[in-house]
Motif scaffolding. Structure first.
Motif, PDB file in Angstrom:
ATOM      1  N   ASN A   1       6.416   5.985   8.028  1.00 48.60           N
ATOM      2  CA  ASN A   1       7.311   5.873   9.188  1.00 48.60           C
ATOM      3  C   ASN A   1       7.157   4.547   9.921  1.00 48.60           C
ATOM      4  O   ASN A   1       7.177   4.491  11.151  1.00 48.60           O
ATOM      5  N   PHE A   2       6.963   3.464   9.164  1.00 51.24           N
ATOM      6  CA  PHE A   2       6.878   2.108   9.708  1.00 51.24           C
ATOM      7  C   PHE A   2       5.690   1.915  10.643  1.00 51.24           C
ATOM      8  O   PHE A   2       5.648   0.968  11.421  1.00 51.24           O
ATOM      9  N   ASN A   3       4.697   2.790  10.553  1.00 50.53           N
ATOM     10  CA  ASN A   3       3.533   2.717  11.433  1.00 50.53           C
ATOM     11  C   ASN A   3       2.390   2.006  10.714  1.00 50.53           C
ATOM     12  O   ASN A   3       1.826   2.546   9.756  1.00 50.53           O
ATOM     13  N   PRO A   4       2.001   0.805  11.147  1.00 45.18           N
ATOM     14  CA  PRO A   4       0.954   0.059  10.435  1.00 45.18           C
ATOM     15  C   PRO A   4      -0.409   0.719  10.503  1.00 45.18           C
ATOM     16  O   PRO A   4      -1.306   0.369   9.728  1.00 45.18           O
ATOM     17  N   ALA A   5      -0.577   1.673  11.411  1.00 46.29           N
ATOM     18  CA  ALA A   5      -1.847   2.390  11.501  1.00 46.29           C
ATOM     19  C   ALA A   5      -1.926   3.545  10.497  1.00 46.29           C
ATOM     20  O   ALA A   5      -2.974   4.181  10.378  1.00 46.29           O
ATOM     21  N   GLN A   6      -0.831   3.804   9.775  1.00 45.40           N
ATOM     22  CA  GLN A   6      -0.804   4.902   8.806  1.00 45.40           C
ATOM     23  C   GLN A   6      -0.541   4.357   7.401  1.00 45.40           C
ATOM     24  O   GLN A   6       0.527   4.541   6.814  1.00 45.40           O
ATOM     25  N   LEU A   7      -1.520   3.658   6.862  1.00 43.49           N
ATOM     26  CA  LEU A   7      -1.399   3.125   5.516  1.00 43.49           C
ATOM     27  C   LEU A   7      -1.426   4.249   4.488  1.00 43.49           C
ATOM     28  O   LEU A   7      -2.246   5.161   4.571  1.00 43.49           O
ATOM     29  N   THR A   8      -0.529   4.191   3.525  1.00 44.00           N
ATOM     30  CA  THR A   8      -0.570   5.110   2.393  1.00 44.00           C
ATOM     31  C   THR A   8      -1.613   4.607   1.395  1.00 44.00           C
ATOM     32  O   THR A   8      -2.209   3.544   1.570  1.00 44.00           O
ATOM     33  N   SER A   9      -1.807   5.349   0.312  1.00 42.96           N
ATOM     34  CA  SER A   9      -2.750   4.881  -0.706  1.00 42.96           C
ATOM     35  C   SER A   9      -2.277   3.567  -1.321  1.00 42.96           C
ATOM     36  O   SER A   9      -3.095   2.686  -1.618  1.00 42.96           O
ATOM     37  N   TRP A  10      -0.974   3.407  -1.509  1.00 38.50           N
ATOM     38  CA  TRP A  10      -0.427   2.154  -2.017  1.00 38.50           C
ATOM     39  C   TRP A  10      -0.628   1.046  -0.996  1.00 38.50           C
ATOM     40  O   TRP A  10      -0.985  -0.096  -1.335  1.00 38.50           O
TER      41      TRP A  10
END
Length: 459
Positions: free
Chosen positions: A297-306
């Motif tokens: 959701n465009f949130n830099p604090a929520q990095l996915t595994s990728w």
């Protein structure tokens, strides 16, 4: 047959008297340019792209993504635009240019409507994409130092007879941009959904490069399921390096519905050979490839595994990215304490305090406001080692007028009230004697924005 699934994815002039044609020599080119198969800046410094794509045309309100991408260490963002045939048209290039400049990012601007032409019925031609860029000429004037024009995304699908026209269509589009006065570096994508699995771009790259009167064209290969082994990746990129032709991995992922790309080899080989890469993509993917989102959701604090892999992993963006020297970044091969003479057109910087480099294992820091607007500002801190090399640094300062930092890059920065502490990240802590590096940030202010006096502690 493999394919990527498309998603809603000067001073000197030489007069050649015999033919009366004006040709600009390579050494007179402005801004970013190709030199001996590599991308260099106007001052000759090598520039290696380390970035991600941002789907601007579908999420035009997500302008904070530029600063967020920068904050995670990227030096490049590839901006998805629409030429009007399928999406857009994107007529907000003035805003995008300012976001690129303000956030000190090299921006690759691409027209996405060409995706899969010959297989996707609504896709635009490269000629239509060229017309879009020519219509945006005024908004792009004078941006050659930090803007690259990616004429059209994945401009042909898997229709072999149509993709065979890629060399002519690409050369013609380049010629139209040059005739219209563009001096920007141009990027061209491969056919076959960008993956060139029939080697049409590879085998015709030299002729297309030669068709550019400025010899300032870079080739972009997209690596998904076609490039699922180390041998395929190394062979494809290696052939461009051997030929002395400029190549970047303009898109790649960690997985895809057409196969599992070998992202580890993509990142290690490009790092070892000074080749740029741009991952797909920041956020907002759909159509079954949501796993290609780097943040949620465009949130830099929520990095996915990728996102964790490409930003923080081995040969990832944080460890290998270097800011363009035009923005004040340090060329890692030629450290310098002198800022580039050409700067972005911003509010004149506050004059930093002058001091001689300290002796021993020590460092100094200078603080400069490089841009200011109502309620906000951009600043840069330059860290300089003393007479001995250092392996790390921490810079501290205290604001006197209630300012606060909102975004930062090239540093790990923390604040407590008016006190700010910034320390090096993995790639800019080691400085040779007398060498410098910079980090930057965005902040807010109200009333007065005086520049503090920072202190620097070396390790």
């Amino acid at each position: 047959m493999k394919r990527k699934i498309a998603i809603a994815g000067t001073a000197v002039l030489a007069l050649i008297a015999s033919i009366m044609v004006f040709v600009k020599p390579a050494d007179a080119a402005v801004g970013l340019r190709v030199n001996s198969g590599r991308i260099v800046e106007a001052n000759g410094s090598n520039f290696v792209m380390r970035g991600v794509s941002h789907p601007h045309v579908w999420y035009t309100s997500q302008t904070s993504s530029f600063a967020n991408i920068k904050s995670l260490g990227a030096n490049t963002v590839r901006v998805v635009l629409g030429s009007g045939q399928r999406w857009g048209p994107s007529n907000d290039l003035g805003t995008i240019v300012n976001l690129c400049r303000t956030n000190r990012l090299i921006c690759v601007l691409e027209a996405h409507d060409t995706t899969g032409y010959g297989e996707e019925g609504a896709a635009a031609t490269l000629d239509q994409a060229a017309s879009y860029w020519i219509g945006q000429r005024t908004a792009l004037a004078g941006t050659e130092n930090f803007i690259i024009i990616n004429i059209g995304n994945e401009p042909f699908g898997n229709n072999a007879s149509v993709s065979a026209t890629w060399p002519t269509a690409t050369s013609n589009a380049i010629g139209r941009l040059r005739s219209a006065g563009f001096e920007h570096m141009i990027m061209v994508d491969a056919p076959m959904w960008g993956q060139d699995w029939q080697f049409i771009m590879r085998d015709n790259a030299q002729s297309v490069f030669n068709s550019d009167p400025q010899r300032n064209t870079v080739f972009s290969i997209h690596m998904y399921g076609v490039f699922d082994t180390a041998a395929e990746i190394q062979d494809y990129l290696g052939r461009f390096r051997t030929a002395g032709l400029p190549i970047v991995v303009g898109e790649f992922g960690h997985n895809h519905s057409d196969g599992n790309p070998d992202e580890d080899t993509i990142m290690s080989y490009t790092q070892a050979n000074g080749i740029g890469y741009i991952g797909w993509s920041w956020s907002g993917n759909g159509g079954g490839v949501e796993y290609l989102d780097m943040v949620t959701n465009f949130n830099p604090a929520q990095l996915t595994s990728w996102g964790q892999r490409i930003f923080n992993g081995t040969n990832g963006i944080r460890a290998t990215s270097r800011e363009a020297t035009w923005f004040g970044g340090v060329n890692p091969t030629t450290p310098t304490t002198t800022a580039p003479t050409t700067r972005p057109p911003t509010t004149p910087p506050t004059t930093p305090p002058t001091s001689n480099p300290p002796t021993g294992r020590a460092c100094t820091a200078t603080y400069a406001i490089t841009g200011q607007w109502q309620g906000g500002f951009q600043a840069e801190v330059r860290v300089t080692a003393g007479s001995s090399a250092i392996s790390g640094w921490t810079v501290n300062w205290t604001y006197a007028n209630g300012q606060s930092v909102t975004q930062s890059w090239n540093t790990t920065l923390t604040s407590s009230g008016s006190s700010v502490s910034a320390r090096n990240v993995s790639y800019n802590g080691s400085l040779g004697a007398g060498a410098s590096t910079t980090f930057g940030f965005l902040g807010s202010w109200n009333g007065t924005n005086s520049a503090p006096t920072p202190t620097c502690t070396a390790t």
